[in-house]
Enzyme design. Structure first.
Site, PDB file in Angstrom:
ATOM      1  N   CYS A 126      -0.813  -2.610   8.125  1.00  0.00           N
ATOM      2  CA  CYS A 126      -0.177  -2.517   9.443  1.00  0.00           C
ATOM      3  C   CYS A 126      -0.434  -1.105   9.995  1.00  0.00           C
ATOM      4  O   CYS A 126      -0.963  -0.236   9.292  1.00  0.00           O
ATOM      5  CB  CYS A 126       1.318  -2.791   9.332  1.00  0.00           C
ATOM      6  SG  CYS A 126       2.257  -1.482   8.494  1.00  0.00           S
ATOM      7  N   CYS A 131       1.376   1.720   7.859  1.00  0.00           N
ATOM      8  CA  CYS A 131       0.743   1.975   6.565  1.00  0.00           C
ATOM      9  C   CYS A 131      -0.646   2.568   6.720  1.00  0.00           C
ATOM     10  O   CYS A 131      -1.101   3.343   5.875  1.00  0.00           O
ATOM     11  CB  CYS A 131       0.702   0.706   5.719  1.00  0.00           C
ATOM     12  SG  CYS A 131       2.334   0.239   5.113  1.00  0.00           S
ATOM     13  N   GLU A 162       0.818  -1.210   0.000  1.00  0.00           N
ATOM     14  CA  GLU A 162       0.000   0.000   0.000  1.00  0.00           C
ATOM     15  C   GLU A 162       0.850   1.257   0.000  1.00  0.00           C
ATOM     16  O   GLU A 162       0.501   2.268  -0.625  1.00  0.00           O
ATOM     17  CB  GLU A 162      -1.016   0.005   1.148  1.00  0.00           C
ATOM     18  CG  GLU A 162      -0.428  -0.069   2.533  1.00  0.00           C
ATOM     19  CD  GLU A 162      -0.178  -1.471   3.043  1.00  0.00           C
ATOM     20  OE1 GLU A 162      -0.541  -1.733   4.192  1.00  0.00           O
ATOM     21  OE2 GLU A 162       0.386  -2.299   2.313  1.00  0.00           O
TER      22      GLU A 162
END
Length: 145
Positions: free
Chosen positions: A98, A101, A72
């Protein structure tokens, strides 16, 4: 609850993200991401090392190198260097974001995240939900597994 037409699009974009993830040179986990705005793909990404580095994501002991970029993040960075904007877009990703991100996803203006598998730590998902981002888990899609 999403409508049937939107669900068909979601499944198709997740299939594309899964295919894109196969381009990753990471052995531990191959993750793909697609960013869609107004039913147009504006970016894509997969996890891997930064430009100019060797493609191997893991060290000799099998651990992921600290500087590997997540799918991402790569997709968002690609948009940042273009004339497009992520504001109001949907991120399709094979593994939920996560916590690091998730900050990028929110700050980029992405309003919806659709993912296939859950990351071991769900704090990124909780952060996105708190930030008002719509998060949908489509794990039941059998043709994607």
């Amino acid at each position: 609850m999403i409508d049937k037409k939107q669900e068909r699009y979601d499944k198709a974009y997740l299939r594309m993200a899964k295919e894109w993830g196969k381009l990753s040179h990471c052995n531990r986990k191959q993750v793909g991401a697609i960013i869609v705005k107004d039913r147009m793909i504006i970016s894509d990404g997969y996890n891997g090392t930064p430009t100019g580095f060797e493609n191997y994501c893991e060290d000799e002991e099998g651990y992921t190198k600290w500087y590997v970029l997540h799918a991402e993040a790569n997709a968002i960075l690609k948009v940042a260097s273009s004339t497009q904007s992520c504001v109001g877009a949907t991120l399709y990703i094979t593994l939920s974001p996560c916590k690091e991100c998730s900050k990028l996803v929110h700050q980029a203006g992405i309003k919806r995240v659709v993912y296939l598998e859950e990351y071991k730590d769900d704090s990124g998902i909780r952060f996105l939900e708190k930030a008002g981002v719509v998060v949908e888990h489509l794990a039941e899609i059998k043709e994607l597994v």
